[in-house]
Design an enzyme around this catalytic site. Structure first.
Site, mmCIF file in Angstrom:
data_model
loop_
_atom_site.group_PDB
_atom_site.id
_atom_site.type_symbol
_atom_site.label_atom_id
_atom_site.label_comp_id
_atom_site.label_asym_id
_atom_site.label_seq_id
_atom_site.Cartn_x
_atom_site.Cartn_y
_atom_site.Cartn_z
ATOM 1 N N ASP A 1 -12.535 -8.291 5.335
ATOM 2 C CA ASP A 1 -13.811 -8.486 4.640
ATOM 3 C C ASP A 1 -14.286 -9.929 4.783
ATOM 4 O OD1 ASP A 1 -13.385 -5.838 3.719
ATOM 5 O OD2 ASP A 1 -14.415 -6.270 1.841
ATOM 6 N N TYR B 1 0.808 -1.227 0.000
ATOM 7 C CA TYR B 1 0.000 0.000 0.000
ATOM 8 C C TYR B 1 0.838 1.272 0.000
ATOM 9 C CZ TYR B 1 -4.104 -2.885 0.596
ATOM 10 O OH TYR B 1 -5.101 -3.803 0.391
ATOM 11 N N ASP C 1 -6.386 -6.283 4.908
ATOM 12 C CA ASP C 1 -7.490 -5.736 4.119
ATOM 13 C C ASP C 1 -8.411 -6.883 3.675
ATOM 14 O OD1 ASP C 1 -9.080 -4.079 2.614
ATOM 15 O OD2 ASP C 1 -7.534 -3.452 1.218
ATOM 16 N N ASP D 1 -2.794 -18.206 3.042
ATOM 17 C CA ASP D 1 -3.776 -18.994 2.268
ATOM 18 C C ASP D 1 -4.414 -20.061 3.147
ATOM 19 O OD1 ASP D 1 -1.123 -19.824 2.199
ATOM 20 O OD2 ASP D 1 -1.228 -20.745 0.235
ATOM 21 N N LYS E 1 3.218 -14.859 4.533
ATOM 22 C CA LYS E 1 3.494 -15.690 3.358
ATOM 23 C C LYS E 1 5.008 -15.770 3.210
ATOM 24 C CE LYS E 1 2.026 -17.989 -0.275
ATOM 25 N NZ LYS E 1 1.219 -19.227 -0.188
#
Ligand code: NAI
Length: 338
Positions: A237, A129, A233, A209, A176
């Site tokens: 959601d 970002y 982010d 994941d 990750k």
């Protein structure tokens, strides 16, 4: 009698509707406890640019610099072109490095996942970002992911201190680092170092994941989760889906010198201006703001009124299975303050 100056950024899309509902509920609740709010309203984004020639007016920056606290509705960001995200810019400008998003079911609202209670702590200033993108040659673009020891350490410290303060038992670092060995590897090393200073809080690491699969099969294994910007982010959601959707989940952007409280959701152009938006997410963000302002009693009153409306289940917005509009829902919460 207490009085708080608060910068108000209604935003666009459904922003003005959910902000108006939230402000009116806070005003009504404040009258009962003798708490006054001096709102300092400012536009941001495309609307502000049309009027002032600035996406974020200088006066808005000055207001947040003065008040140290803002309540913010969502602001639309053009996709694949146009100006930089107002949200990301504000977070960077005020160094709001920790984005805290509690995910919790509301009473009476049936979902596939009852009794979820977890907290996402998202690093808010780094990762992909930072917006350092370039077209190397036509057909080849790159985006820089920036992870620093300072940024990773301070968000990990924040997550553990938050866990300790709120009686939470476990912190998961989400990463990750099997693929991004340097960037996510550094993030993990910082998290491990901080974890060593909190022997009473369990620490674990999950690959992002796998985390998605673990979350949808058993979200109850998680307590506090700390991660870099993009993972936070996306997982915010995903987790909003556990408790009834984006209309519900609040957020706090916290830094050393300022705090901006806003919902996880965006400007929802599909329902904007139709009296359909659920103001619960921004109202719950405002409850976090009241706690931040040491207004625990007022925060408790607003939360109790909101929970009463959900427990009764008569006046709810469409996103959570009801028929009510934004304004009717707002009035039900105000009535429940009594
Ligand atoms: P969105 O969160 O605006 O909407 C996703 C879906 O959730 C839509 O179907 C919408 O109707 C629904 N929804 C969201 N909030 C709701 C609410 N309070 N009540 C009822 N339903 C609600 O996400 P989307 O469509 O991806 O983004 C739209 C715009 O918002 C984009 O320009 C994006 O950049 C911006 N955005 C701004 C944020 C902020 O200001 N902090 C955060 C996320 C997105």
């Amino acid at each position: 009698m207490s009085r708080h100056a608060i910068t108000l950024i209604p935003g666009d899309g459904i922003g003005p509707e959910v902000t108006d509902a939230t402000v009116r509920i806070l005003e009504a609740a404040g009258q009962r406890t003798g708490t006054e709010f001096a709102w300092e309203p400012y536009e941001a984004g495309a609307d502000a640019f049309a009027k002032t020639g600035e996406y974020i007016p200088k006066a808005l920056y000055e207001s947040v610099g003065r008040t140290g606290v803002a309540l913010k509705g969502p602001v639309t960001t053009p996709i694949g072109e146009g100006f930089k995200s107002i949200n990301v810019t504000l977070r960077k400008q005020f160094d709001l490095f920790a984005n805290v998003r509690p995910i919790r079911n509301l009473p009476g609202l049936a979902t596939k996942y009852p009794d979820v209670d977890l907290v996402i702590v998202r690093e808010n200033t780094e990762g992909l970002y930072v917006g350092l993108e370039q077209e190397v040659v036509p057909g080849v673009c790159t985006s820089l992911k920036v992870i620093t020891e300072k940024g990773s350490t301070r968000v990990a410290k924040f997550a553990f201190a938050y866990a300790q303060k709120h009686g939470r038992k476990k912190v998961h670092a989400i990463h990750k680092a099997n693929i991004m060995k340097l960037t996510d590897g550094l993030f993990l090393r910082c998290a491990r170092t901080v974890a060593a200073g909190y022997p009473e809080i369990a620490y674990a690491e999950h690959i992002v994941d796998n985390t998605c699969m673990q979350l949808v099969t058993n979200p109850y294994q998680y307590d506090v989760m700390v991660m870099e910007n993009l993972y936070g982010d996306i997982l915010s959601d995903l987790c909003a889906g556990f408790v009834g959707g984006l209309g519900l989940v609040p957020g706090a952007n916290l830094g050393e010198h300022a705090a901006i409280f806003e919902a996880v959701h965006g400007s929802a152009p599909d329902i904007a201006g139709q009296d359909k938006a659920n103001p619960t997410a921004l109202l719950q963000s405002a409850v976090l703001m009241l706690e931040h302002l040491q207004e625990a009693e007022l925060a408790g009153r607003v939360e109790a009124a909101l929970e009463r409306v959900y427990a009764e289940g008569r006046v709810l917005t469409r996103d959570v299975g009801g028929q009510a509009g934004t304004r009717a829902f707002r009035d039900a919460v105000i009535a429940a303050l009594a």
